[in-house]
Design a protein around this motif. Structure first.
Motif, PDB file in Angstrom:
ATOM      1  N   TYR A   1      34.256  41.382  34.695  1.00 29.98           N
ATOM      2  CA  TYR A   1      34.959  41.114  35.942  1.00 29.98           C
ATOM      3  C   TYR A   1      34.247  41.787  37.120  1.00 29.98           C
ATOM      4  O   TYR A   1      34.116  41.203  38.196  1.00 29.98           O
ATOM      5  CB  TYR A   1      36.414  41.582  35.858  1.00 29.98           C
ATOM      6  CG  TYR A   1      37.197  41.286  37.113  1.00 29.98           C
ATOM      7  CD1 TYR A   1      37.625  39.988  37.385  1.00 29.98           C
ATOM      8  CD2 TYR A   1      37.486  42.281  38.032  1.00 29.98           C
ATOM      9  CE1 TYR A   1      38.329  39.696  38.541  1.00 29.98           C
ATOM     10  CE2 TYR A   1      38.186  41.996  39.192  1.00 29.98           C
ATOM     11  CZ  TYR A   1      38.608  40.702  39.440  1.00 29.98           C
ATOM     12  OH  TYR A   1      39.289  40.422  40.592  1.00 29.98           O
TER      13      TYR A   1
ATOM     14  N   LYS B   1      36.649  29.836  38.568  1.00 29.72           N
ATOM     15  CA  LYS B   1      36.774  31.277  38.325  1.00 29.72           C
ATOM     16  C   LYS B   1      38.079  31.587  37.588  1.00 29.72           C
ATOM     17  O   LYS B   1      38.095  32.386  36.653  1.00 29.72           O
ATOM     18  CB  LYS B   1      36.725  32.027  39.657  1.00 29.72           C
ATOM     19  CG  LYS B   1      36.862  33.524  39.521  1.00 29.72           C
ATOM     20  CD  LYS B   1      36.850  34.185  40.886  1.00 29.72           C
ATOM     21  CE  LYS B   1      37.180  35.646  40.791  1.00 29.72           C
ATOM     22  NZ  LYS B   1      37.247  36.285  42.094  1.00 29.72           N
TER      23      LYS B   1
ATOM     24  N   LEU C   1      31.209  39.680  37.835  1.00 32.59           N
ATOM     25  CA  LEU C   1      31.617  38.449  38.503  1.00 32.59           C
ATOM     26  C   LEU C   1      31.938  38.708  39.974  1.00 32.59           C
ATOM     27  O   LEU C   1      31.549  37.946  40.855  1.00 32.59           O
ATOM     28  CB  LEU C   1      32.826  37.837  37.794  1.00 32.59           C
ATOM     29  CG  LEU C   1      33.385  36.543  38.362  1.00 32.59           C
ATOM     30  CD1 LEU C   1      32.351  35.432  38.315  1.00 32.59           C
ATOM     31  CD2 LEU C   1      34.636  36.144  37.606  1.00 32.59           C
TER      32      LEU C   1
ATOM     33  N   GLU D   1      29.979  37.220  43.153  1.00 33.50           N
ATOM     34  CA  GLU D   1      30.736  36.528  44.192  1.00 33.50           C
ATOM     35  C   GLU D   1      30.447  37.099  45.586  1.00 33.50           C
ATOM     36  O   GLU D   1      30.321  36.368  46.557  1.00 33.50           O
ATOM     37  CB  GLU D   1      32.230  36.668  43.888  1.00 33.50           C
ATOM     38  CG  GLU D   1      32.993  35.419  44.053  1.00 33.50           C
ATOM     39  CD  GLU D   1      34.451  35.595  43.683  1.00 33.50           C
ATOM     40  OE1 GLU D   1      35.145  34.596  43.797  1.00 33.50           O
ATOM     41  OE2 GLU D   1      34.906  36.690  43.309  1.00 33.50           O
TER      42      GLU D   1
ATOM     43  N   TRP E   1      35.392  26.344  43.309  1.00 34.96           N
ATOM     44  CA  TRP E   1      34.969  27.644  42.781  1.00 34.96           C
ATOM     45  C   TRP E   1      36.150  28.482  42.313  1.00 34.96           C
ATOM     46  O   TRP E   1      36.115  29.062  41.237  1.00 34.96           O
ATOM     47  CB  TRP E   1      34.134  28.416  43.792  1.00 34.96           C
ATOM     48  CG  TRP E   1      33.949  29.843  43.368  1.00 34.96           C
ATOM     49  CD1 TRP E   1      34.414  30.959  43.988  1.00 34.96           C
ATOM     50  CD2 TRP E   1      33.302  30.308  42.179  1.00 34.96           C
ATOM     51  NE1 TRP E   1      34.084  32.083  43.275  1.00 34.96           N
ATOM     52  CE2 TRP E   1      33.405  31.714  42.153  1.00 34.96           C
ATOM     53  CE3 TRP E   1      32.638  29.676  41.129  1.00 34.96           C
ATOM     54  CZ2 TRP E   1      32.879  32.487  41.133  1.00 34.96           C
ATOM     55  CZ3 TRP E   1      32.110  30.458  40.115  1.00 34.96           C
ATOM     56  CH2 TRP E   1      32.228  31.841  40.125  1.00 34.96           C
ATOM     57  N   TYR E   2      37.207  28.573  43.116  1.00 34.46           N
ATOM     58  CA  TYR E   2      38.355  29.404  42.737  1.00 34.46           C
ATOM     59  C   TYR E   2      38.977  28.904  41.437  1.00 34.46           C
ATOM     60  O   TYR E   2      39.335  29.696  40.568  1.00 34.46           O
ATOM     61  CB  TYR E   2      39.401  29.434  43.856  1.00 34.46           C
ATOM     62  CG  TYR E   2      40.524  30.390  43.579  1.00 34.46           C
ATOM     63  CD1 TYR E   2      40.345  31.757  43.735  1.00 34.46           C
ATOM     64  CD2 TYR E   2      41.757  29.935  43.144  1.00 34.46           C
ATOM     65  CE1 TYR E   2      41.367  32.651  43.472  1.00 34.46           C
ATOM     66  CE2 TYR E   2      42.788  30.814  42.879  1.00 34.46           C
ATOM     67  CZ  TYR E   2      42.591  32.175  43.046  1.00 34.46           C
ATOM     68  OH  TYR E   2      43.613  33.053  42.766  1.00 34.46           O
TER      69      TYR E   2
END
Length: 123
Positions: free
Chosen positions: A50, A74, A53, A57, A70-71
């Motif tokens: 996380y 994710k 990531l 991001e 993207w959201y």
């Protein structure tokens, strides 16, 4: 239909923080309190992935703004990492991260105790 769409939009925006932060925080505390090493590995691996990531991001924010889904992508990825049916975080850590780390750094013997300094068998 308008009210349903509003409710779904708010539920969607709440799903991210709950799935990405609240549940993992709770599960991490429960893992610390348990004697299972597998749970510790899952949640340590989750926080490593996380964090990575989040860093990616931050670095590629301007590019990711152009990806409208993207959201959602994710959210699905994090769901796979988090949900106990999949144990995706532990799987990804073992397949991708662990091999690369152990090639460069041999496994240190001082990491055999739990994060609070007691071996798991004593907890």
């Amino acid at each position: 239909m308008g009210h349903l769409w509003t409710v779904l939009t708010h539920a969607h925006s709440l799903a991210g923080p709950v799935l990405m932060l609240l549940y993992p925080l709770y599960a991490s505390v429960m893992a610390i309190e348990s004697t299972s090493k597998g749970e510790d590995e899952q949640w340590l691996a989750y926080w490593i992935l996380y964090s990575f990531l989040t860093l990616v991001e931050m670095l590629f924010r301007s590019l990711l703004e152009w990806v409208p889904v993207w959201y959602d992508v994710k959210l699905i990825l994090v769901a796979w990492l988090v949900l106990p049916q999949f144990n995706g975080a532990a799987f990804l850590y073992k397949k991708l991260v662990r091999e690369r780390i152990l090639k460069r750094h041999p496994k240190p013997s001082s990491l055999t105790s739990s994060p609070i300094g007691k071996p798991k068998s004593e907890n």
